[in-house]
Design a protein around this motif. Structure first.
Motif, short mmCIF file in Angstrom:
data_model
loop_
_atom_site.label_atom_id
_atom_site.label_comp_id
_atom_site.label_asym_id
_atom_site.label_seq_id
_atom_site.Cartn_x
_atom_site.Cartn_y
_atom_site.Cartn_z
N GLY A 1 64.73 31.04 -5.45
CA GLY A 1 65.28 29.73 -5.76
C GLY A 1 66.08 29.71 -7.05
O GLY A 1 67.17 29.13 -7.11
N GLU A 20 62.90 24.76 -9.10
CA GLU A 20 63.74 23.58 -9.36
C GLU A 20 64.01 23.41 -10.86
O GLU A 20 65.03 22.87 -11.25
CB GLU A 20 63.06 22.32 -8.81
N HIS A 63 67.88 27.23 -1.01
CA HIS A 63 67.49 25.95 -1.60
C HIS A 63 66.85 25.07 -0.54
O HIS A 63 67.35 24.96 0.58
CB HIS A 63 68.71 25.24 -2.20
N VAL A 121 66.93 26.09 -11.57
CA VAL A 121 68.09 26.24 -10.70
C VAL A 121 69.39 25.73 -11.33
O VAL A 121 70.47 26.19 -11.00
CB VAL A 121 67.83 25.52 -9.35
#
Length: 457
Positions: free
Chosen positions: A270, A323, A276, A326
Motif C-alpha cells: 500500500g 493509509e 489501493h 500513501v
C-alpha cells in the motif's frame, strides 16, 4: 469670508461622515479571504498546493470563474494553467530558474472561515530545481492574484519536510507574499529551510508508528481478543484448561508473528502505491475481524488455525497502516526508510502492549474465574465491533463507538486492574491449596488409630 468658512466646514463634515461610515462598514464586513501556499519539501523536488479564493481570482484572472464553478477546470483549465505558471517562478539564489509543472486543479467549498463561506481553486504543482541545486534554499517569485489585487496576500508554509521530521499535520509559516507599499513591488520570498537528515526522518516515522498503534484501539482490540484463549487447550470443542507456560508462550509468539508478517506485506504494497483499497471498506473489514475473533474467544471456531487467521486479518490491518504513508510521495530511499521506521514503531508498541498484558492473562488462565473474564472480554469485543461496523457503514457516530473510544483513554487502569486480579488469584489459589492440605491431614488423623493404624472402614 463667511461663505468660504461654510464651504470648508461642509467639506470637513462630509469627509468626517464618510470616514465614519467607511469605518462602520469595514468593522461589520467580512475580511477578504487570502491565498495559501503549502510546500512539501522532498529529496529532489518541492510539491506545492495552492488554495486560491475564487472571488479574488476572478478579479485578477479576468474570467468569470464563479459562474458554474463546478465545471471551472473543464471550461478554463488551459487558461488557468497558463496563468498560474506565469505567476510562479522560483529561482536559485544565483538566479537560475526552476522547472514548474502543474499536476491537477479542482474547486472546493470552504465553509468555516472568518471570511464566511466561499469557494476556492486548489492546484497542485511540482517545482524542480536545476541539477545540483538545493530544494531548501531558493527565491520564491510569486504574485498569483496579488499582481492585480493590491490588498491580497498569500501565506506560505512548509507542510511536510520528511528530513526534519515534519508531517502534514503540523505546518509552519515561512513568510507572507504581499505588495510592498514603499517600493510598490511584490518582492520575492526568500525560502531558507533548515537542513535535515535521514536519521531525523526515520525516527519521526518510528514515533509515528508508535503513535498509530497507541491510538489504534481497533487494532489492539483485535490482537488482544485473538490472544484471550491462546493459553488454553481445546477440550470437546470447548475451551478447556490452562495449557502450560511453554504452550502459551509458543502459541502467543506464533499468533503475534503471523499478524506482523501479514500487516507488513500489505503495508509495503500500500505504501509503495502498488495497490489501493477504499479506506471505508478497510475500516469495516477491521471491525469485522474483531467480531470474528470475539466469537473464537467465546468458543473455538478455528482451533489450531489461529496463526492463519492472524496472518489473514493482518493483511487487512496492514492496508489501514499504509493509509498513513500513501500520501508522502517521497523518493524510493525515503519511502523505504518510512516503511521500515513506521512498521518498527508498530511492532515496538504492539510488543509493549503484549508485554504488560499477557503475563497477567497467563496467571489468570490457571484460575477458575478466567472463564468469566474470557467470556466477558469476548462479549465486549463483539459489541464494540458491531458498533464500529454500523458506524463505519453509515458514516454516523453512535453511542457504542464513542463509549469504546472513551474507555480506551483509561487503558492503563484496565491493565492495572487486570494485574491486581491476577495477583489476588494467586493468593486465593495458595489459600485454597492450604485449606485442601489441612483437610486432607485432618482426615488422615481421624482415620488413624495407634493400635490398629489407619482404619479404612
Amino acid at each position: 469670508m463667511k461663505a468660504n468658512f461654510a464651504i470648508k466646514f461642509s467639506r470637513l463634515f462630509v469627509s468626517t461622515l464618510l470616514f465614519c461610515l467607511a469605518g462602520i462598514i469595514n468593522a461589520n464586513a467580512h475580511p477578504m479571504p487570502n491565498s495559501v501556499v503549502l510546500l512539501d519539501v522532498k529529496g529532489d523536488v518541492v510539491s506545492v498546493e495552492l488554495q486560491l479564493p475564487l472571488s479574488e481570482l476572478e478579479l485578477a484572472f479576468g474570467h468569470d470563474v464563479n459562474l458554474d464553478s463546478e465545471d471551472l477546470v473543464k471550461r478554463l483549465g488551459v487558461q488557468l494553467e497558463c496563468y498560474i505558471l506565469k505567476h510562479i517562478q522560483p529561482v536559485t539564489a544565483d538566479g537560475k530558474p526552476w522547472a514548474v509543472t502543474l499536476q491537477d486543479m479542482k474547486v472546493e467549498p470552504i465553509l468555516q472561515s472568518e471570511s464566511g463561506p466561499y469557494k476556492e481553486l486548489t492546484a497542485h504543482l511540482v517545482m524542480a530545481p536545476p541539477e545540483g541545486a538545493s530544494t531548501r534554499n531558493f527565491l520564491f517569485n510569486y504574485d498569483v492574484i496579488i499582481h492585480q489585487v493590491s490588498n491580497h496576500f498569500a501565506l506560505v508554509s512548509v507542510r511536510q519536510d520528511w528530513d526534519n521530521g515534519l508531517s502534514q499535520n503540523h505546518p509552519y509559516q515561512v513568510g507572507v507574499v504581499r505588495l510592498d507599499v514603499p517600493s510598490n513591488k511584490i518582492l520575492p520570498l526568500q525560502v531558507n529551510i533548515q537542513q535535515g537528515s535521514l536519521w531525523t526522518g526515520f525516527t519521526n516515522m518510528l514515533g509515528l508508528g508508535i503513535q498509530h498503534i497507541k491510538e489504534g484501539t481497533d487494532h489492539l482490540l483485535f490482537l488482544l481478543t485473538l490472544l484471550l484463549p491462546a493459553t488454553l487447550v481445546v477440550n470437546r470443542k470447548e475451551w478447556g484448561q490452562f495449557g502450560g507456560v511453554g504452550y502459551s508462550l509458543v502459541r502467543i509468539c506464533k499468533i503475534v508473528t503471523a499478524f506482523t508478517l501479514g500487516h507488513s506485506v500489505t503495508l509495503l504494497i500500500g505504501a509503495a502505491g502498488i495497490a489501493h483499497v477504499p479506506g471505508r471498506l478497510i475500516e469495516v473489514l477491521i471491525a469485522l475481524s474483531i467480531f470474528i475473533s470475539a466469537i473464537h474467544a467465546y468458543k473455538p471456531i478455528f482451533r489450531g488455525k489461529e496463526v492463519f487467521i492472524a496472518a489473514g486479518f493482518g493483511l487487512i490491518h496492514g492496508m489501514a497502516f499504509a493509509e498513513t504513508l500513501v500520501n508522502l510521495n517521497l523518493d524510493a530511499w525515503r519511502t523505504g526508510l518510512s516503511i521500515l521506521g513506521f512498521n518498527l514503531g508498530i511492532e515496538l508498541m504492539q510488543l509493549f502492549i503484549i508485554a504488560i498484558t499477557i503475563p497477567w492473562l497467563i496467571i489468570l488462565s490457571r484460575a477458575n474465574l478466567y472463564k468469566g473474564i474470557r467470556v466477558a472480554g469476548a462479549i465486549i469485543a463483539a459489541v464494540a465491533s458491531v458498533g464500529w461496523i454500523i458506524e463505519r457503514v453509515t458514516d454516523t457516530p453512535n453511542a457504542i463507538g464513542s463509549t469504546v473510544m472513551a474507555a480506551a483513554g483509561y487503558a492503563q487502569w484496565l491493565v492495572f486492574g487486570l494485574a491486581i486480579i491476577s495477583i489476588l488469584s494467586l493468593f486465593v489459589k495458595v489459600e485454597r491449596n492450604n485449606v485442601a492440605s489441612s483437610l486432607s491431614k485432618l482426615k488422615k488423623d481421624a482415620l488413624y488409630s495407634p493400635a490398629k493404624g489407619y482404619n479404612r472402614n
